[in-house]
Write a protein that holds these residues in place. Structure first.
Motif, PDB file in Angstrom:
ATOM      1  N   PHE A  33       0.843  -1.210   0.000  1.00 17.42           N
ATOM      2  CA  PHE A  33       0.000   0.000   0.000  1.00 17.42           C
ATOM      3  C   PHE A  33       0.876   1.257   0.000  1.00 17.42           C
ATOM      4  N   LEU A  34       1.863   1.276   0.894  1.00 17.20           N
ATOM      5  CA  LEU A  34       2.735   2.457   0.969  1.00 17.20           C
ATOM      6  C   LEU A  34       3.516   2.633  -0.337  1.00 17.20           C
ATOM      7  N   GLU A  35       3.874   1.521  -0.964  1.00 15.01           N
ATOM      8  CA  GLU A  35       4.564   1.635  -2.257  1.00 15.01           C
ATOM      9  C   GLU A  35       3.641   2.262  -3.298  1.00 15.01           C
ATOM     10  N   ASN A  36       2.373   1.882  -3.281  1.00 12.39           N
ATOM     11  CA  ASN A  36       1.405   2.501  -4.205  1.00 12.39           C
ATOM     12  C   ASN A  36       1.289   3.997  -3.952  1.00 12.39           C
ATOM     13  N   VAL A  37       1.185   4.372  -2.669  1.00  8.80           N
ATOM     14  CA  VAL A  37       0.965   5.786  -2.326  1.00  8.80           C
ATOM     15  C   VAL A  37       2.151   6.627  -2.773  1.00  8.80           C
ATOM     16  N   THR A  38       3.340   6.091  -2.589  1.00  6.89           N
ATOM     17  CA  THR A  38       4.515   6.958  -2.679  1.00  6.89           C
ATOM     18  C   THR A  38       5.280   6.783  -3.980  1.00  6.89           C
ATOM     19  N   ARG A  39       4.764   5.940  -4.886  1.00  7.72           N
ATOM     20  CA  ARG A  39       5.465   5.704  -6.151  1.00  7.72           C
ATOM     21  C   ARG A  39       5.859   7.029  -6.813  1.00  7.72           C
ATOM     22  N   GLY A  40       7.177   7.222  -6.985  1.00  3.94           N
ATOM     23  CA  GLY A  40       7.656   8.410  -7.692  1.00  3.94           C
ATOM     24  C   GLY A  40       7.482   9.718  -6.942  1.00  3.94           C
ATOM     25  N   ARG A  41       7.199   9.668  -5.631  1.00  2.00           N
ATOM     26  CA  ARG A  41       6.907  10.916  -4.938  1.00  2.00           C
ATOM     27  C   ARG A  41       8.028  11.349  -3.991  1.00  2.00           C
ATOM     28  N   GLY A  42       9.135  10.628  -4.015  1.00  5.57           N
ATOM     29  CA  GLY A  42      10.319  11.087  -3.287  1.00  5.57           C
ATOM     30  C   GLY A  42      10.128  11.247  -1.793  1.00  5.57           C
ATOM     31  N   ILE A  43       9.454  10.304  -1.172  1.00  3.15           N
ATOM     32  CA  ILE A  43       9.279  10.372   0.282  1.00  3.15           C
ATOM     33  C   ILE A  43      10.405   9.585   0.951  1.00  3.15           C
ATOM     34  N   PRO A  44      11.096  10.205   1.918  1.00  4.81           N
ATOM     35  CA  PRO A  44      12.244   9.523   2.532  1.00  4.81           C
ATOM     36  C   PRO A  44      11.846   8.196   3.192  1.00  4.81           C
ATOM     37  N   ARG A  45      12.749   7.233   3.100  1.00  6.27           N
ATOM     38  CA  ARG A  45      12.601   5.899   3.669  1.00  6.27           C
ATOM     39  C   ARG A  45      12.149   5.950   5.148  1.00  6.27           C
ATOM     40  N   GLY A  60     -23.928  29.909  22.839  1.00  6.77           N
ATOM     41  CA  GLY A  60     -23.950  31.241  23.420  1.00  6.77           C
ATOM     42  C   GLY A  60     -22.593  31.666  23.970  1.00  6.77           C
ATOM     43  N   VAL A  61     -21.542  30.916  23.597  1.00  5.18           N
ATOM     44  CA  VAL A  61     -20.202  31.229  24.105  1.00  5.18           C
ATOM     45  C   VAL A  61     -19.286  31.571  22.934  1.00  5.18           C
ATOM     46  N   GLU A  62     -18.593  32.682  23.069  1.00  8.67           N
ATOM     47  CA  GLU A  62     -17.629  33.104  22.048  1.00  8.67           C
ATOM     48  C   GLU A  62     -16.311  32.373  22.309  1.00  8.67           C
ATOM     49  N   ARG A  63     -15.819  31.628  21.325  1.00 11.14           N
ATOM     50  CA  ARG A  63     -14.539  30.915  21.514  1.00 11.14           C
ATOM     51  C   ARG A  63     -13.577  31.272  20.403  1.00 11.14           C
ATOM     52  N   GLU A  64     -12.304  31.298  20.725  1.00 12.99           N
ATOM     53  CA  GLU A  64     -11.297  31.538  19.697  1.00 12.99           C
ATOM     54  C   GLU A  64     -11.095  30.290  18.867  1.00 12.99           C
ATOM     55  N   HIS A  65     -10.672  30.484  17.630  1.00 15.81           N
ATOM     56  CA  HIS A  65     -10.398  29.316  16.797  1.00 15.81           C
ATOM     57  C   HIS A  65      -9.187  29.598  15.922  1.00 15.81           C
ATOM     58  N   GLU A  66      -8.612  28.525  15.380  1.00 18.46           N
ATOM     59  CA  GLU A  66      -7.461  28.659  14.487  1.00 18.46           C
ATOM     60  C   GLU A  66      -7.315  27.399  13.649  1.00 18.46           C
ATOM     61  N   LEU A  67      -6.431  27.467  12.648  1.00 17.70           N
ATOM     62  CA  LEU A  67      -6.189  26.332  11.750  1.00 17.70           C
ATOM     63  C   LEU A  67      -4.749  25.864  11.897  1.00 17.70           C
ATOM     64  N   VAL A  68      -4.573  24.562  12.111  1.00 15.53           N
ATOM     65  CA  VAL A  68      -3.234  23.961  12.197  1.00 15.53           C
ATOM     66  C   VAL A  68      -3.191  22.735  11.298  1.00 15.53           C
ATOM     67  N   TYR A  69      -2.027  22.080  11.251  1.00 14.89           N
ATOM     68  CA  TYR A  69      -1.818  21.008  10.276  1.00 14.89           C
ATOM     69  C   TYR A  69      -1.269  19.749  10.938  1.00 14.89           C
ATOM     70  N   CYS A  70      -1.502  18.619  10.265  1.00 15.20           N
ATOM     71  CA  CYS A  70      -0.942  17.355  10.743  1.00 15.20           C
ATOM     72  C   CYS A  70      -0.391  16.568   9.563  1.00 15.20           C
ATOM     73  N   SER A  71       0.259  15.439   9.878  1.00 15.50           N
ATOM     74  CA  SER A  71       0.641  14.443   8.872  1.00 15.50           C
ATOM     75  C   SER A  71       1.614  14.970   7.824  1.00 15.50           C
ATOM     76  N   ARG A  72       2.519  15.845   8.228  1.00 16.24           N
ATOM     77  CA  ARG A  72       3.532  16.300   7.301  1.00 16.24           C
ATOM     78  C   ARG A  72       4.335  15.112   6.776  1.00 16.24           C
ATOM     79  N   SER A  73       4.624  15.132   5.501  1.00 12.66           N
ATOM     80  CA  SER A  73       5.424  14.065   4.900  1.00 12.66           C
ATOM     81  C   SER A  73       6.561  14.711   4.132  1.00 12.66           C
ATOM     82  N   GLY A  74       7.087  14.017   3.130  1.00 14.94           N
ATOM     83  CA  GLY A  74       8.088  14.597   2.238  1.00 14.94           C
ATOM     84  C   GLY A  74       9.440  14.796   2.883  1.00 14.94           C
ATOM     85  N   SER A  75      10.327  15.460   2.143  1.00 13.69           N
ATOM     86  CA  SER A  75      11.667  15.741   2.640  1.00 13.69           C
ATOM     87  C   SER A  75      11.614  16.918   3.608  1.00 13.69           C
ATOM     88  N   PRO A  76      12.405  16.855   4.683  1.00 11.41           N
ATOM     89  CA  PRO A  76      12.417  17.966   5.647  1.00 11.41           C
ATOM     90  C   PRO A  76      12.851  19.284   5.003  1.00 11.41           C
TER      91      PRO A  76
END
Ligand SMILES: CC1=C(CCC(=O)O)c2cc3nc(cc4[nH]c(cc5[nH]c(cc1n2)c(C)c5CCC(=O)O)c(CCC(=O)O)c4C)C(CCC(=O)O)=C3C
Ligand SMILES: [Fe+2]
Length: 361
Positions: free
Chosen positions: A27-39, A229-245
């Protein structure tokens, strides 16, 4: 009676995931074929799957979504068969497209399990469709395949996510509930992919991928305020970073941001996986396993909101999107509901949309 003409079939198009430990590496080979994801990254992600017995939740979630959609269509009197194909695992899309052709389906409407614009979340699915059509034998008449618009701001998708946040808030200890920060989470992508997301004509507004997430996050936050009835702060963050550092990806990472929030004195958060349509591996590993542990270590009370999944409002939204697109294809004037500020997404991706080299169909 609702009219599905000109369509004669629906296609649920998804990512796919392993079913058992032996599937993980192929499965991982299918996902990453040709996409240069580090071992190292691959070995790490493989461990996430092995931690869950080598089985991704995504296939069962797609089966449940298809069952719910079939029931929804039947109760609305819409007679359309639902087919299922994946990019990276069985049932593979080319096999499904061959089946559609063998069954004599001529006009197919595709629903991808991804609500946003970007190469990964939209255009790559188009490339998969093109490849599958191109793989049909020369004597087979290819069906015509359309794809429903990006549905991040459809009222039903918003309602499902809002319900998820409300349930998560209700599960927080009363003493911190009103102070909880709403932390919306989506899949990180390379900044270059983000910058090229959406139609070229809207590029001056900035990344469509980021803008769409910010829009739905603001809409859900407003709906939660309305309901509590409550005002709350919100923000957007990220997960699951892949690829080369060395390649820049969207930041901040959810774990890094939790560290900062703890330092700022935030005592409670709801993690809202608004970038994901169901509770698949990124959600159950990156959020439930990793980010919730980070929050616990930092002394932050954290709950993870449910993703849309098979929430009735989301399933109804998909049926409405099918009816809407069918009306568009018949040349009728039809309401295109969308909340927030961005308006309904385009039905057909123009040339250059999310780096695509061709316009749709
Ligand atoms: C935007 C986006 C979505 C959301 C839209 C959508 O749903 O389509 C998504 C979904 C998913 N991503 C998934 C799994 C993986 N994604 C990977 C790698 C990557 N994802 C990327 C982006 C996205 N991914 C990118 C830019 C890469 C780098 C490689 C590349 O440029 O293509 C890798 C390789 C290993 C790693 O490095 O993580 C895996 C295993 C699963 C299955 C989960 C399960 O099994 O339950 C799902 C639903
Ligand atoms: Fe991914």
């Amino acid at each position: 009676m609702p009219n599905p003409d000109p369509y004669d079939a629906l296609l649920l198009l998804s990512f796919g995931g392993p079913e058992k430990p032996e599937d993980v590496v192929p499965f991982l080979e299918n996902v990453t074929r040709g996409r240069g994801i580090p071992r190292e990254r691959l070995e790490e992600v493989g461990q996430h799957y092995f931690l869950f017995g080598g089985k991704s939740p995504i296939n069962d979630q797609n089966k449940a979504l298809i069952a719910a959609l079939e029931a929804e269509l039947a109760s609305a009197g819409i007679d359309l068969p639902v087919y299922w194909g994946n990019r990276n695992w069985e049932p593979y899309l080319p096999d499904t497209v061959a089946q559609l052709a063998a069954d004599g389906r001529r006009r197919v409407l595709c629903i991808a399990t991804s609500a946003y614009s970007s190469w990964s979340s939209c255009r790559q699915y188009w490339d998969n469709i093109d490849d599958a059509l191109a793989a049909l034998p020369g004597d087979v008449e290819p069906p015509r395949i359309d794809k429903v618009r990006a549905y991040f701001n459809h009222p039903g998708f918003v309602a499902a996510n809002t319900d998820g946040v409300l349930a998560a808030l209700a599960d927080l200890p009363e003493g911190v509930r009103d102070d909880a920060r709403l932390v919306f989470v989506t899949h990180s992508i390379p900044t270059a992919m983000s910058d090229s997301s959406g139609p070229p004509a809207r590029r001056a507004e900035g990344s469509a991928y980021v803008g769409q997430h910010l829009d739905v996050a603001a809409t859900v936050t407003a709906a939660v305020r309305e309901a509590t009835g409550v005002e709350r702060e919100h923000e957007l963050v990220y997960c699951s970073r892949s690829g080369s550092p060395r390649t820049p990806w969207l930041e901040p990472d959810v774990n890094d941001r939790l560290e900062e929030l703890a330092a700022e004195g935030v005592r409670a958060v709801v993690l809202v996986p608004v970038g994901f349509v169901s509770d698949h591996m990124e959600v159950v590993y990156d959020l439930d396993t990793e980010a919730l542990a980070t929050a616990a270590k930092l002394g932050i009370e954290a709950r993870r909101a449910a993703s849309a999944g098979v929430h009735p409002a989301f399933v109804t939204a998909l049926r409405e999107l099918v009816e809407e697109r069918a009306a568009v294809e018949r040349g009728e004037d039809v309401a295109r509901p969308a909340l927030g500020v961005r308006g309904p997404s385009h039905d057909r991706c123009p040339v250059g949309c999310c780096l695509g080299e061709r316009a749709d169909a």
